[in-house]
Design a protein around this motif. Structure first.
Motif, PDB file in Angstrom:
ATOM      1  N   MET A   1       0.852  -1.170   0.000  1.00  0.00           N
ATOM      2  CA  MET A   1       0.000   0.000   0.000  1.00  0.00           C
ATOM      3  C   MET A   1       0.893   1.225   0.000  1.00  0.00           C
ATOM      4  O   MET A   1       1.925   1.248   0.653  1.00  0.00           O
ATOM      5  CB  MET A   1      -0.909  -0.002   1.230  1.00  0.00           C
ATOM      6  CG  MET A   1      -1.810   1.201   1.250  1.00  0.00           C
ATOM      7  SD  MET A   1      -3.191   1.124   2.406  1.00  0.00           S
ATOM      8  CE  MET A   1      -2.415   1.008   3.957  1.00  0.00           C
ATOM      9  N   GLU A   2       0.501   2.210  -0.734  1.00  0.00           N
ATOM     10  CA  GLU A   2       1.265   3.436  -0.842  1.00  0.00           C
ATOM     11  C   GLU A   2       0.324   4.610  -0.639  1.00  0.00           C
ATOM     12  O   GLU A   2      -0.834   4.566  -1.053  1.00  0.00           O
ATOM     13  CB  GLU A   2       1.909   3.525  -2.234  1.00  0.00           C
ATOM     14  CG  GLU A   2       3.214   4.248  -2.232  1.00  0.00           C
ATOM     15  CD  GLU A   2       3.938   4.133  -3.560  1.00  0.00           C
ATOM     16  OE1 GLU A   2       4.404   5.159  -4.037  1.00  0.00           O
ATOM     17  OE2 GLU A   2       4.015   3.027  -4.099  1.00  0.00           O
ATOM     18  N   THR A   3       0.811   5.667   0.013  1.00  0.00           N
ATOM     19  CA  THR A   3       0.002   6.854   0.247  1.00  0.00           C
ATOM     20  C   THR A   3       0.553   8.000  -0.580  1.00  0.00           C
ATOM     21  O   THR A   3       1.753   8.249  -0.586  1.00  0.00           O
ATOM     22  CB  THR A   3       0.031   7.249   1.739  1.00  0.00           C
ATOM     23  OG1 THR A   3      -0.467   6.163   2.507  1.00  0.00           O
ATOM     24  CG2 THR A   3      -0.807   8.479   2.004  1.00  0.00           C
ATOM     25  N   VAL A   4      -0.336   8.690  -1.272  1.00  0.00           N
ATOM     26  CA  VAL A   4       0.027   9.864  -2.056  1.00  0.00           C
ATOM     27  C   VAL A   4      -0.804  11.014  -1.529  1.00  0.00           C
ATOM     28  O   VAL A   4      -2.022  10.900  -1.437  1.00  0.00           O
ATOM     29  CB  VAL A   4      -0.264   9.647  -3.563  1.00  0.00           C
ATOM     30  CG1 VAL A   4       0.042  10.897  -4.351  1.00  0.00           C
ATOM     31  CG2 VAL A   4       0.515   8.467  -4.095  1.00  0.00           C
ATOM     32  N   ARG A   5      -0.134  12.102  -1.145  1.00  0.00           N
ATOM     33  CA  ARG A   5      -0.866  13.262  -0.660  1.00  0.00           C
ATOM     34  C   ARG A   5      -0.529  14.442  -1.536  1.00  0.00           C
ATOM     35  O   ARG A   5       0.642  14.752  -1.753  1.00  0.00           O
ATOM     36  CB  ARG A   5      -0.487  13.556   0.785  1.00  0.00           C
ATOM     37  CG  ARG A   5      -1.259  14.736   1.331  1.00  0.00           C
ATOM     38  CD  ARG A   5      -1.045  14.925   2.800  1.00  0.00           C
ATOM     39  NE  ARG A   5      -1.805  16.069   3.242  1.00  0.00           N
ATOM     40  CZ  ARG A   5      -1.685  16.620   4.416  1.00  0.00           C
ATOM     41  NH1 ARG A   5      -0.846  16.117   5.287  1.00  0.00           N
ATOM     42  NH2 ARG A   5      -2.402  17.662   4.745  1.00  0.00           N
ATOM     43  N   LYS A   6      -1.553  15.093  -2.061  1.00  0.00           N
ATOM     44  CA  LYS A   6      -1.358  16.240  -2.939  1.00  0.00           C
ATOM     45  C   LYS A   6      -2.290  17.354  -2.489  1.00  0.00           C
ATOM     46  O   LYS A   6      -3.410  17.108  -2.057  1.00  0.00           O
ATOM     47  CB  LYS A   6      -1.703  15.885  -4.385  1.00  0.00           C
ATOM     48  CG  LYS A   6      -0.948  14.697  -4.920  1.00  0.00           C
ATOM     49  CD  LYS A   6      -0.228  15.058  -6.151  1.00  0.00           C
ATOM     50  CE  LYS A   6       0.512  13.831  -6.653  1.00  0.00           C
ATOM     51  NZ  LYS A   6       1.725  14.152  -7.262  1.00  0.00           N
ATOM     52  N   ILE A   7      -1.829  18.579  -2.577  1.00  0.00           N
ATOM     53  CA  ILE A   7      -2.681  19.741  -2.356  1.00  0.00           C
ATOM     54  C   ILE A   7      -2.972  20.307  -3.730  1.00  0.00           C
ATOM     55  O   ILE A   7      -2.061  20.622  -4.490  1.00  0.00           O
ATOM     56  CB  ILE A   7      -1.986  20.772  -1.448  1.00  0.00           C
ATOM     57  CG1 ILE A   7      -1.750  20.150  -0.082  1.00  0.00           C
ATOM     58  CG2 ILE A   7      -2.818  22.043  -1.357  1.00  0.00           C
ATOM     59  CD1 ILE A   7      -0.995  21.022   0.877  1.00  0.00           C
TER      60      ILE A   7
ATOM     61  N   GLN B   1       1.970   0.056 -10.307  1.00  0.00           N
ATOM     62  CA  GLN B   1       1.867  -0.770 -11.505  1.00  0.00           C
ATOM     63  C   GLN B   1       0.467  -0.671 -12.105  1.00  0.00           C
ATOM     64  O   GLN B   1      -0.509  -0.546 -11.377  1.00  0.00           O
ATOM     65  CB  GLN B   1       2.172  -2.233 -11.163  1.00  0.00           C
ATOM     66  CG  GLN B   1       3.578  -2.462 -10.631  1.00  0.00           C
ATOM     67  CD  GLN B   1       4.641  -2.047 -11.631  1.00  0.00           C
ATOM     68  OE1 GLN B   1       4.577  -2.382 -12.798  1.00  0.00           O
ATOM     69  NE2 GLN B   1       5.615  -1.288 -11.169  1.00  0.00           N
ATOM     70  N   PRO B   2       0.357  -0.724 -13.426  1.00  0.00           N
ATOM     71  CA  PRO B   2      -0.965  -0.716 -14.056  1.00  0.00           C
ATOM     72  C   PRO B   2      -1.789  -1.914 -13.588  1.00  0.00           C
ATOM     73  O   PRO B   2      -1.253  -2.988 -13.309  1.00  0.00           O
ATOM     74  CB  PRO B   2      -0.649  -0.837 -15.550  1.00  0.00           C
ATOM     75  CG  PRO B   2       0.751  -0.342 -15.696  1.00  0.00           C
ATOM     76  CD  PRO B   2       1.439  -0.723 -14.412  1.00  0.00           C
ATOM     77  N   GLY B   3      -3.080  -1.722 -13.468  1.00  0.00           N
ATOM     78  CA  GLY B   3      -3.974  -2.777 -13.014  1.00  0.00           C
ATOM     79  C   GLY B   3      -5.029  -2.208 -12.088  1.00  0.00           C
ATOM     80  O   GLY B   3      -5.170  -0.998 -11.946  1.00  0.00           O
ATOM     81  N   LEU B   4      -5.754  -3.075 -11.441  1.00  0.00           N
ATOM     82  CA  LEU B   4      -6.807  -2.651 -10.534  1.00  0.00           C
ATOM     83  C   LEU B   4      -6.215  -2.070  -9.253  1.00  0.00           C
ATOM     84  O   LEU B   4      -5.259  -2.606  -8.702  1.00  0.00           O
ATOM     85  CB  LEU B   4      -7.709  -3.826 -10.171  1.00  0.00           C
ATOM     86  CG  LEU B   4      -8.572  -4.390 -11.295  1.00  0.00           C
ATOM     87  CD1 LEU B   4      -9.320  -5.622 -10.813  1.00  0.00           C
ATOM     88  CD2 LEU B   4      -9.550  -3.338 -11.784  1.00  0.00           C
ATOM     89  N   LEU B   5      -6.777  -0.979  -8.802  1.00  0.00           N
ATOM     90  CA  LEU B   5      -6.371  -0.333  -7.565  1.00  0.00           C
ATOM     91  C   LEU B   5      -7.596   0.045  -6.770  1.00  0.00           C
ATOM     92  O   LEU B   5      -8.643   0.336  -7.345  1.00  0.00           O
ATOM     93  CB  LEU B   5      -5.605   0.975  -7.830  1.00  0.00           C
ATOM     94  CG  LEU B   5      -4.225   0.913  -8.444  1.00  0.00           C
ATOM     95  CD1 LEU B   5      -3.738   2.327  -8.722  1.00  0.00           C
ATOM     96  CD2 LEU B   5      -3.260   0.227  -7.505  1.00  0.00           C
ATOM     97  N   GLU B   6      -7.471   0.047  -5.479  1.00  0.00           N
ATOM     98  CA  GLU B   6      -8.494   0.652  -4.633  1.00  0.00           C
ATOM     99  C   GLU B   6      -7.926   1.980  -4.173  1.00  0.00           C
ATOM    100  O   GLU B   6      -6.807   2.042  -3.672  1.00  0.00           O
ATOM    101  CB  GLU B   6      -8.797  -0.217  -3.416  1.00  0.00           C
ATOM    102  CG  GLU B   6      -9.800   0.427  -2.483  1.00  0.00           C
ATOM    103  CD  GLU B   6     -10.050  -0.379  -1.220  1.00  0.00           C
ATOM    104  OE1 GLU B   6     -10.972  -0.020  -0.492  1.00  0.00           O
ATOM    105  OE2 GLU B   6      -9.312  -1.355  -0.964  1.00  0.00           O
ATOM    106  N   ILE B   7      -8.671   3.057  -4.367  1.00  0.00           N
ATOM    107  CA  ILE B   7      -8.206   4.356  -3.906  1.00  0.00           C
ATOM    108  C   ILE B   7      -9.236   4.931  -2.946  1.00  0.00           C
ATOM    109  O   ILE B   7     -10.423   4.615  -3.016  1.00  0.00           O
ATOM    110  CB  ILE B   7      -7.947   5.342  -5.070  1.00  0.00           C
ATOM    111  CG1 ILE B   7      -9.230   5.659  -5.817  1.00  0.00           C
ATOM    112  CG2 ILE B   7      -6.905   4.815  -6.019  1.00  0.00           C
ATOM    113  CD1 ILE B   7      -9.083   6.824  -6.770  1.00  0.00           C
ATOM    114  N   VAL B   8      -8.756   5.757  -2.045  1.00  0.00           N
ATOM    115  CA  VAL B   8      -9.616   6.456  -1.092  1.00  0.00           C
ATOM    116  C   VAL B   8      -9.330   7.936  -1.250  1.00  0.00           C
ATOM    117  O   VAL B   8      -8.176   8.355  -1.216  1.00  0.00           O
ATOM    118  CB  VAL B   8      -9.320   6.015   0.357  1.00  0.00           C
ATOM    119  CG1 VAL B   8     -10.160   6.801   1.345  1.00  0.00           C
ATOM    120  CG2 VAL B   8      -9.542   4.518   0.507  1.00  0.00           C
ATOM    121  N   VAL B   9     -10.365   8.734  -1.416  1.00  0.00           N
ATOM    122  CA  VAL B   9     -10.210  10.177  -1.567  1.00  0.00           C
ATOM    123  C   VAL B   9     -10.787  10.843  -0.322  1.00  0.00           C
ATOM    124  O   VAL B   9     -11.948  10.623   0.017  1.00  0.00           O
ATOM    125  CB  VAL B   9     -10.935  10.692  -2.828  1.00  0.00           C
ATOM    126  CG1 VAL B   9     -10.809  12.196  -2.952  1.00  0.00           C
ATOM    127  CG2 VAL B   9     -10.393   9.993  -4.066  1.00  0.00           C
TER     128      VAL B   9
END
Length: 77
Positions: free
Chosen positions: A1-7, A25-33
């Protein structure tokens, strides 16, 4: 799992584009906004934050070296 934080700035069309790091990597991801409004300011929002706030680090509460020395001293007693 990786976290990306952007303003980011959201325009009137209410659409955003997020570029992901090369490590994803390309493929299915679950993201939380999670959305949190920031105070309006004349400053650039990215420049108004300390790096520690941006990366989610806790503020320094103890001197790590002193804490380590105290732990080691317990073994010497």
């Amino acid at each position: 799992m990786e976290t990306v934080r952007k303003i980011i700035s959201v325009g009137s069309d209410r659409q955003i584009k997020i570029s992901l790091p090369e490590t994803i990597q390309p493929g299915l991801l679950e993201i939380v906004v999670v959305m949190q409004s920031l105070p309006k300011s004349t400053e650039n929002p990215v420049d108004s934050f300390e790096p520690l706030e941006l990366f989610g680090f806790l503020p320094q509460r103890v001197d790590a070296l002193e804490f380590q020395k105290e732990l080691r001293a317990e073994w010497d007693e």
